[in-house]
Scaffold this motif. Structure first.
Motif, mmCIF file in Angstrom:
data_model
loop_
_atom_site.group_PDB
_atom_site.id
_atom_site.type_symbol
_atom_site.label_atom_id
_atom_site.label_comp_id
_atom_site.label_asym_id
_atom_site.label_seq_id
_atom_site.Cartn_x
_atom_site.Cartn_y
_atom_site.Cartn_z
ATOM 1 N N LEU A 72 13.847 18.988 43.586
ATOM 2 C CA LEU A 72 13.050 18.116 44.056
ATOM 3 C C LEU A 72 11.347 18.436 43.856
ATOM 4 C CD1 LEU A 72 12.307 15.269 45.703
ATOM 5 C CD2 LEU A 72 12.698 16.600 47.817
ATOM 6 N N GLU A 73 11.112 19.693 44.479
ATOM 7 C CA GLU A 73 9.766 19.897 44.314
ATOM 8 C C GLU A 73 9.398 19.811 43.015
ATOM 9 O OE1 GLU A 73 8.980 23.712 46.157
ATOM 10 O OE2 GLU A 73 6.786 23.905 45.109
ATOM 11 N N GLU A 74 10.123 20.237 41.969
ATOM 12 C CA GLU A 74 9.663 20.463 40.725
ATOM 13 C C GLU A 74 9.402 18.956 39.980
ATOM 14 O OE1 GLU A 74 12.567 22.599 38.431
ATOM 15 O OE2 GLU A 74 11.883 24.501 39.165
ATOM 16 N N ARG A 75 10.340 18.014 40.743
ATOM 17 C CA ARG A 75 10.311 16.627 40.274
ATOM 18 C C ARG A 75 8.962 16.046 40.667
ATOM 19 N NH1 ARG A 75 14.056 13.554 42.507
ATOM 20 N NH2 ARG A 75 13.770 12.086 41.013
ATOM 21 N N LEU A 76 8.529 16.327 41.844
ATOM 22 C CA LEU A 76 7.710 15.955 42.648
ATOM 23 C C LEU A 76 6.190 16.573 42.004
ATOM 24 C CD1 LEU A 76 7.964 16.217 46.595
ATOM 25 C CD2 LEU A 76 7.090 14.107 45.289
ATOM 26 N N HIS A 77 6.483 17.718 41.661
ATOM 27 C CA HIS A 77 5.254 18.187 40.705
ATOM 28 C C HIS A 77 4.836 17.504 39.635
ATOM 29 C CE1 HIS A 77 3.045 21.408 38.689
ATOM 30 N NE2 HIS A 77 2.761 22.022 39.888
ATOM 31 N N LYS A 78 5.895 17.109 38.764
ATOM 32 C CA LYS A 78 5.544 16.550 37.359
ATOM 33 C C LYS A 78 5.151 15.064 37.899
ATOM 34 C CE LYS A 78 9.135 18.999 34.520
ATOM 35 N NZ LYS A 78 10.435 18.733 34.048
ATOM 36 N N ALA A 79 5.700 14.644 38.823
ATOM 37 C CA ALA A 79 5.315 13.166 38.980
ATOM 38 C C ALA A 79 4.033 13.081 39.584
ATOM 39 C CB ALA A 79 6.409 12.328 40.152
ATOM 40 N N LEU A 88 4.397 6.476 43.128
ATOM 41 C CA LEU A 88 4.989 7.832 43.020
ATOM 42 C C LEU A 88 6.515 7.728 42.871
ATOM 43 C CD1 LEU A 88 4.527 10.872 42.949
ATOM 44 C CD2 LEU A 88 4.803 10.718 45.527
ATOM 45 N N LEU A 89 7.211 6.813 43.599
ATOM 46 C CA LEU A 89 8.563 6.660 43.597
ATOM 47 C C LEU A 89 9.041 6.253 42.038
ATOM 48 C CD1 LEU A 89 10.172 5.121 46.679
ATOM 49 C CD2 LEU A 89 10.869 7.059 45.665
ATOM 50 N N ASP A 90 8.247 5.383 41.684
ATOM 51 C CA ASP A 90 8.591 4.741 40.370
ATOM 52 C C ASP A 90 8.334 5.993 39.362
ATOM 53 O OD1 ASP A 90 8.975 2.236 41.130
ATOM 54 O OD2 ASP A 90 6.823 1.394 40.587
ATOM 55 N N MET A 102 9.242 8.888 39.807
ATOM 56 C CA MET A 102 10.315 9.965 40.101
ATOM 57 C C MET A 102 11.634 8.916 39.859
ATOM 58 S SD MET A 102 9.006 11.977 43.282
ATOM 59 C CE MET A 102 10.414 13.035 42.883
ATOM 60 N N GLY A 103 11.700 7.783 39.055
ATOM 61 C CA GLY A 103 12.715 7.158 38.741
ATOM 62 C C GLY A 103 13.527 6.234 39.956
ATOM 63 N N GLY A 104 12.568 6.112 41.099
ATOM 64 C CA GLY A 104 13.142 5.296 42.139
ATOM 65 C C GLY A 104 13.594 5.688 43.218
ATOM 66 N N SER A 105 13.858 7.109 43.098
ATOM 67 C CA SER A 105 14.480 7.981 44.389
ATOM 68 C C SER A 105 13.718 9.142 44.563
ATOM 69 C CB SER A 105 15.778 7.761 44.221
ATOM 70 O OG SER A 105 16.669 8.668 45.111
ATOM 71 N N TRP A 106 13.457 9.542 45.613
ATOM 72 C CA TRP A 106 13.300 11.221 45.940
ATOM 73 C C TRP A 106 14.391 12.131 45.381
ATOM 74 C CZ3 TRP A 106 8.636 10.350 46.385
ATOM 75 C CH2 TRP A 106 8.058 9.242 47.315
ATOM 76 N N GLU A 107 15.660 11.833 45.496
ATOM 77 C CA GLU A 107 16.726 12.557 45.317
ATOM 78 C C GLU A 107 17.004 12.286 43.732
ATOM 79 O OE1 GLU A 107 19.740 13.959 48.501
ATOM 80 O OE2 GLU A 107 18.867 11.547 48.906
ATOM 81 N N SER A 108 17.520 13.294 42.983
ATOM 82 C CA SER A 108 17.666 13.110 41.700
ATOM 83 C C SER A 108 19.189 12.453 41.628
ATOM 84 C CB SER A 108 17.712 14.377 40.931
ATOM 85 O OG SER A 108 18.832 15.202 41.243
ATOM 86 N N ARG A 109 19.423 11.490 40.539
ATOM 87 C CA ARG A 109 20.559 10.639 40.327
ATOM 88 C C ARG A 109 21.509 11.532 39.215
ATOM 89 N NH1 ARG A 109 18.021 4.710 40.995
ATOM 90 N NH2 ARG A 109 17.591 4.915 43.039
ATOM 91 N N ARG A 110 22.597 11.766 39.662
ATOM 92 C CA ARG A 110 23.435 12.680 38.815
ATOM 93 C C ARG A 110 24.706 11.641 38.361
ATOM 94 N NH1 ARG A 110 23.101 18.250 41.965
ATOM 95 N NH2 ARG A 110 20.887 18.371 41.847
#
Lengths: 179, 343
Positions: free
Chosen positions: A113-120, A167-169, A171-179
């Motif tokens: 999550l931190e890495e995704r947040l970092h990128k976003a 920011l949510l957009d 990250m793909g619409g969710s804080w948690e990654s969708r698998r």
């Protein structure tokens, strides 16, 4: 902004709060994992609140606590679901809250999550970038208003709402990654 | 509080930005609205992450003002109106110069076709001055590549292909005036370009070889660290006693980054040492700030690649220890930053 909720909930009992909370938790859990398991998880969540946190009776305590317990419960349910055959052999120990030491998977998810947040966050621009930076530095909305020179605090609330959506957009619409 | 009002507070929940009153209002509203409750429940994962101070600090560093980094400053500067207008103007002038210097004698003769009688009385070809000026113009595009070349006399270009088709005095006069005007204009333009090239060259070279970008940051009244120095030119930075000061570094290549602090009468002290990758941003000291007592200090920043480290290890086996008072790391890229703390 006036703390009207404190006044409004002054005479509301703990039981009334938990009753409302149960409805909310059940609806939320149902939307995430389905009706049957949601019933169980809701019951387990309220059980933990009742047994371990019986001293809490304020909305500001009970609601965040329920979020925290519910998140653990749902994550645990989903992980067990992945491991076929183990779903029905749940230990009664699973009713307890985590003891504070986090397992490897939780740490891994948090790192991800931190890495995704970092990128976003790296893609944010201008005011949103500055707004999030000030928030992460621990400033209140009132202080951010002063810092950014906004006319009113409502302006800051609106900026924040839009920036959070941006920011949510990213990250793909969710804080948690969708698998 | 109604639901739309409460929704505006949603972004402050996970970051802990809300006051107790705002937080209570939001949570109470969530009990009355399922969508808000679910949105808040979804924020829990973010709240947990941001509750970790280290993660919070790392993310905050990501959002450091763009202008604090050199590429960001360049981009920001270029996008301001004045530099954009100046760049557009320069481009227009460059295009005009290129168009003016394009030799087109045949076209000139066609436009100003002289009557046969006047053409017989045509004087000899024009003087040397305009030709020389034209040669300066033709070399103008190469000024930035080699400014010294202009200091030498320009060779004459071959005569234009006008033989057999002489121009009238009117045409020749017009050509001379045009060439003289171009020469004066090109002369002044060349001087400006030559000066600009001379000014820019050291900076460009410095940027090209610097393995990292650095900046001294000072904490302002609001507790926010802001850059106070220009890495391209300042190596001595004046500070006030008691100010919170730190060094911001952004690696441009992989290697071992070391920041040593030198102070008169004290041995050198390494305040930061770590392996870094290109793009890594670090602070020295990693937490807090530098000692801001009155006096002068020097920060020596070194970024050594694996090859340099190996080479230094091999050579240190054969060489003597450095004299007292010197930094023990001798490499090709130490940058020295002097800090003067005054009352």
């Amino acid at each position: 902004m006036e703390p009207r909720s404190a006044v409004r909930y002054a005479n509301v009992t703990r039981e009334q709060i938990l009753t409302t909370l149960r409805e909310r938790i059940l609806a939320y859990a149902t939307s995430r994992i389905g009706r049957d398991p949601a019933e169980d998880l809701t019951q387990e969540t309220l059980l933990v609140i009742e047994e371990k946190y019986s001293h809490l009776d304020a909305v500001a305590d009970l609601v965040p606590l329920s979020f925290q317990i519910l998140r653990f419960k749902i994550a645990d349910y989903q992980r067990r679901g992945v491991r076929r055959g183990e779903f029905r052999t749940v230990s009664p120990d699973g009713l307890d809250l985590a003891d504070g030491s986090e397992d490897a998977q939780t740490l891994l998810e948090r790192k991800e999550l931190e890495e995704r947040l970092h990128k976003a966050m790296g893609k944010l621009e201008g005011r949103c970038r500055e707004l999030f930076r000030l928030k992460l530095e621990g400033m209140s909305f009132r202080e951010i208003q002063t810092e950014l020179g906004a006319e009113s605090i409502n302006t800051v609330y609106t900026w924040d709402l839009r920036c959070r959506k941006r920011l949510l957009d990213l990250m793909g619409g969710s804080w948690e990654s969708r698998r | 509080m109604n639901i739309p009002e409460a929704e505006k507070l949603l972004g402050g929940y996970a970051t802990g930005t809300l006051t107790p009153a705002e937080r209570e209002s939001l949570l109470e509203a969530s009990l009355h609205n399922q969508a808000l409750f679910e949105a808040l429940a979804d924020e829990e994962v973010l709240r947990e992450l941001l509750a970790d101070p280290a993660a919070r600090r790392r993310l905050s560093a990501t959002l450091a003002p763009v202008s604090e980094t050199l590429p960001g400053r360049v981009v920001a500067a270029l996008w301001r109106p004045f530099p954009m207008a100046a760049a557009a103007g320069f481009a227009a002038v460059a295009i005009a110069v290129v168009l003016m210097q394009r030799p087109s004698p045949v076209e000139v003769a066609q436009v100003f076709a002289p009557p046969p009688a006047v053409a017989v009385e045509t004087p000899p070809p024009p003087a040397v001055a305009p030709r020389k000026a034209r040669s300066v113009i033709s070399r103008d595009s190469r000024v930035l590549r080699d400014a010294k070349e202009l200091d030498q006399p320009a060779p004459l270009p071959p005569p234009p292909p006008t033989a057999g088709k002489p121009a009238s005095p009117v045409v020749v006069g017009a050509l001379e005036r045009q060439d003289t005007g171009k020469a004066v204009f090109a002369e002044s333009l060349s001087k400006e370009k030559r000066q600009a090239a001379a000014d820019e060259a050291p900076k460009v070279r410095e940027e090209a070889i610097a393995p990292f970008h650095w900046e001294i940051q000072r904490q302002d009244g609001a507790g926010v660290y802001r850059g106070v120095s220009n890495p391209a030119s300042d190596t001595t930075v004046a500070m006030r006693v008691g100010e919170s000061v730190r060094l911001f570094l952004e690696a441009r290549q992989a290697g071992h980054l070391v920041v040593a602090l030198l102070q008169a009468g004290r041995p050198s002290q390494e305040i930061f040492t770590r392996q870094v990758q290109p793009g890594d941003r670090v602070l020295a000291p990693a937490t807090g700030s530098l000692n801001s007592a009155a006096g002068e200090r020097e920060l020596v920043v070194t970024l050594e690649t694996a090859e340099q480290l190996r080479a230094r290890a091999n050579s240190s086996l054969r060489s003597q220890a450095p004299p007292a008072g010197q930094v023990s790391r001798e490499t090709s890229n130490p940058i020295r930053i002097r800090l003067k703390f005054v009352d």
